[in-house]
Design a protein around this motif. Structure first.
Motif, PDB file in Angstrom:
ATOM      1  N   LYS A  66       0.858  -1.175   0.000  1.00 22.73           N
ATOM      2  CA  LYS A  66       0.000   0.000   0.000  1.00 22.73           C
ATOM      3  C   LYS A  66       0.899   1.231   0.000  1.00 22.73           C
ATOM      4  O   LYS A  66       2.033   1.182   0.493  1.00 22.73           O
ATOM      5  N   LYS A  67       0.386   2.334  -0.523  1.00 24.12           N
ATOM      6  CA  LYS A  67       1.193   3.559  -0.608  1.00 24.12           C
ATOM      7  C   LYS A  67       1.748   3.964   0.752  1.00 24.12           C
ATOM      8  O   LYS A  67       2.931   4.297   0.875  1.00 24.12           O
ATOM      9  N   GLU A  68       0.911   3.898   1.779  1.00 21.34           N
ATOM     10  CA  GLU A  68       1.358   4.339   3.105  1.00 21.34           C
ATOM     11  C   GLU A  68       2.442   3.423   3.685  1.00 21.34           C
ATOM     12  O   GLU A  68       3.244   3.850   4.508  1.00 21.34           O
ATOM     13  N   ASP A  69       2.484   2.172   3.244  1.00 23.05           N
ATOM     14  CA  ASP A  69       3.527   1.248   3.716  1.00 23.05           C
ATOM     15  C   ASP A  69       4.871   1.516   3.046  1.00 23.05           C
ATOM     16  O   ASP A  69       5.914   1.119   3.563  1.00 23.05           O
ATOM     17  N   LEU A  70       4.842   2.166   1.886  1.00 25.40           N
ATOM     18  CA  LEU A  70       6.072   2.424   1.138  1.00 25.40           C
ATOM     19  C   LEU A  70       6.768   3.711   1.569  1.00 25.40           C
ATOM     20  O   LEU A  70       7.985   3.817   1.484  1.00 25.40           O
ATOM     21  N   LEU A  71       6.000   4.679   2.022  1.00 27.25           N
ATOM     22  CA  LEU A  71       6.550   5.975   2.403  1.00 27.25           C
ATOM     23  C   LEU A  71       7.585   5.815   3.509  1.00 27.25           C
ATOM     24  O   LEU A  71       7.344   5.126   4.506  1.00 27.25           O
ATOM     25  N   ASN A  72       8.756   6.386   3.312  1.00 26.96           N
ATOM     26  CA  ASN A  72       9.893   6.357   4.240  1.00 26.96           C
ATOM     27  C   ASN A  72      10.566   4.982   4.332  1.00 26.96           C
ATOM     28  O   ASN A  72      11.374   4.749   5.223  1.00 26.96           O
ATOM     29  N   ARG A  73      10.264   4.097   3.409  1.00 30.05           N
ATOM     30  CA  ARG A  73      10.885   2.770   3.375  1.00 30.05           C
ATOM     31  C   ARG A  73      12.174   2.834   2.558  1.00 30.05           C
ATOM     32  O   ARG A  73      12.218   3.432   1.496  1.00 30.05           O
ATOM     33  N   GLN A  74      13.223   2.200   3.064  1.00 30.26           N
ATOM     34  CA  GLN A  74      14.470   2.131   2.307  1.00 30.26           C
ATOM     35  C   GLN A  74      14.399   0.966   1.321  1.00 30.26           C
ATOM     36  O   GLN A  74      13.852  -0.098   1.623  1.00 30.26           O
ATOM     37  N   ILE A  75      14.968   1.209   0.131  1.00 26.37           N
ATOM     38  CA  ILE A  75      14.968   0.205  -0.932  1.00 26.37           C
ATOM     39  C   ILE A  75      16.346   0.208  -1.595  1.00 26.37           C
ATOM     40  O   ILE A  75      17.199   1.056  -1.302  1.00 26.37           O
ATOM     41  N   LEU A  76      16.552  -0.752  -2.496  1.00 29.70           N
ATOM     42  CA  LEU A  76      17.753  -0.792  -3.324  1.00 29.70           C
ATOM     43  C   LEU A  76      17.350  -0.497  -4.755  1.00 29.70           C
ATOM     44  O   LEU A  76      16.286  -0.936  -5.208  1.00 29.70           O
ATOM     45  N   ALA A  77      18.201   0.243  -5.474  1.00 32.46           N
ATOM     46  CA  ALA A  77      17.899   0.567  -6.866  1.00 32.46           C
ATOM     47  C   ALA A  77      19.184   0.741  -7.665  1.00 32.46           C
ATOM     48  O   ALA A  77      20.206   1.161  -7.123  1.00 32.46           O
ATOM     49  N   VAL A  78      19.094   0.419  -8.945  1.00 38.12           N
ATOM     50  CA  VAL A  78      20.183   0.712  -9.881  1.00 38.12           C
ATOM     51  C   VAL A  78      20.008   2.166 -10.298  1.00 38.12           C
ATOM     52  O   VAL A  78      18.931   2.552 -10.765  1.00 38.12           O
ATOM     53  N   VAL A  79      21.052   2.977 -10.120  1.00 36.44           N
ATOM     54  CA  VAL A  79      20.924   4.415 -10.378  1.00 36.44           C
ATOM     55  C   VAL A  79      21.688   4.881 -11.612  1.00 36.44           C
ATOM     56  O   VAL A  79      21.666   6.068 -11.926  1.00 36.44           O
ATOM     57  N   ASN A  80      22.343   3.965 -12.330  1.00 32.50           N
ATOM     58  CA  ASN A  80      23.119   4.428 -13.486  1.00 32.50           C
ATOM     59  C   ASN A  80      22.617   3.892 -14.827  1.00 32.50           C
ATOM     60  O   ASN A  80      23.368   3.818 -15.790  1.00 32.50           O
ATOM     61  N   ALA A  95      12.669  -9.061  -5.731  1.00 28.40           N
ATOM     62  CA  ALA A  95      12.637 -10.480  -6.090  1.00 28.40           C
ATOM     63  C   ALA A  95      11.235 -10.784  -6.607  1.00 28.40           C
ATOM     64  O   ALA A  95      10.244 -10.372  -6.007  1.00 28.40           O
ATOM     65  N   VAL A  96      11.153 -11.495  -7.727  1.00 25.84           N
ATOM     66  CA  VAL A  96       9.862 -11.814  -8.312  1.00 25.84           C
ATOM     67  C   VAL A  96       9.452 -13.209  -7.854  1.00 25.84           C
ATOM     68  O   VAL A  96      10.149 -14.188  -8.108  1.00 25.84           O
ATOM     69  N   ASP A  97       8.328 -13.250  -7.139  1.00 28.85           N
ATOM     70  CA  ASP A  97       7.764 -14.513  -6.659  1.00 28.85           C
ATOM     71  C   ASP A  97       6.463 -14.731  -7.414  1.00 28.85           C
ATOM     72  O   ASP A  97       5.460 -14.088  -7.104  1.00 28.85           O
ATOM     73  N   GLN A  98       6.491 -15.606  -8.404  1.00 29.14           N
ATOM     74  CA  GLN A  98       5.400 -15.788  -9.361  1.00 29.14           C
ATOM     75  C   GLN A  98       5.204 -14.455 -10.061  1.00 29.14           C
ATOM     76  O   GLN A  98       6.067 -14.051 -10.802  1.00 29.14           O
ATOM     77  N   SER A  99       4.147 -13.717  -9.810  1.00 29.16           N
ATOM     78  CA  SER A  99       3.995 -12.416 -10.475  1.00 29.16           C
ATOM     79  C   SER A  99       4.134 -11.250  -9.508  1.00 29.16           C
ATOM     80  O   SER A  99       4.036 -10.098  -9.908  1.00 29.16           O
ATOM     81  N   ASP A 100       4.359 -11.526  -8.224  1.00 29.67           N
ATOM     82  CA  ASP A 100       4.506 -10.470  -7.229  1.00 29.67           C
ATOM     83  C   ASP A 100       5.971 -10.063  -7.077  1.00 29.67           C
ATOM     84  O   ASP A 100       6.863 -10.904  -7.104  1.00 29.67           O
ATOM     85  N   VAL A 101       6.190  -8.752  -6.892  1.00 32.44           N
ATOM     86  CA  VAL A 101       7.534  -8.231  -6.672  1.00 32.44           C
ATOM     87  C   VAL A 101       7.695  -7.920  -5.192  1.00 32.44           C
ATOM     88  O   VAL A 101       6.906  -7.181  -4.609  1.00 32.44           O
ATOM     89  N   ILE A 102       8.733  -8.490  -4.590  1.00 37.14           N
ATOM     90  CA  ILE A 102       9.048  -8.257  -3.186  1.00 37.14           C
ATOM     91  C   ILE A 102      10.286  -7.381  -3.149  1.00 37.14           C
ATOM     92  O   ILE A 102      11.354  -7.759  -3.644  1.00 37.14           O
ATOM     93  N   LEU A 103      10.138  -6.178  -2.610  1.00 34.16           N
ATOM     94  CA  LEU A 103      11.230  -5.201  -2.618  1.00 34.16           C
ATOM     95  C   LEU A 103      12.445  -5.687  -1.831  1.00 34.16           C
ATOM     96  O   LEU A 103      12.309  -6.271  -0.757  1.00 34.16           O
TER      97      LEU A 103
END
Length: 111
Positions: free
Chosen positions: A57-71, A89-97
């Motif tokens: 949910k949007k409110e669960d993502l706010l202020n959450r740290q993640i990893l990303a490719v930036v280049n 990580a893709v688990d079937q069709s769901d993406v787990i950050l």
């Protein structure tokens, strides 16, 4: 495994820790997604989209740290210019950050 890369190939990928500072719906996307603004410290705030609406949910993502490719080069996704690729990580069709186990400074490199 057919996609073997060299260590030099891997060192070209710039993966950083960032904090999601803004989350918006992205109705223009072909598949359900959010528009994200992510703070990467000295690298600034970058925009991305992520197809993560099933598990987050949007409110669960706010202020959450993640990893990303930036280049990666900027890529247009519908009406958003994506400046980084959020990793999950893709688990079937769901993406787990993917995220650091503990809070770290935004912009910290992953190696």
């Amino acid at each position: 495994m057919d996609n073997i890369i060299t260590f030099e190939d891997f060192t070209k990928v710039d993966i950083r820790v960032g904090t999601i500072v803004d989350v918006d719906d992205f109705p223009e996307a072909i598949k359900p997604a959010y528009k994200l603004k992510i703070d990467f410290g000295s690298l600034g705030i970058k925009t991305s989209s992520a197809q993560i609406t099933t598990l987050y949910k949007k409110e669960d993502l706010l202020n959450r740290q993640i990893l990303a490719v930036v280049n990666f080069p900027t890529k247009q996704i519908a009406n958003v210019m994506s400046q980084c690729l959020v990793l999950g990580a893709v688990d079937q069709s769901d993406v787990i950050l993917l995220h650091p186990e503990s809070q770290v400074k935004n912009g910290t490199a992953v190696s």
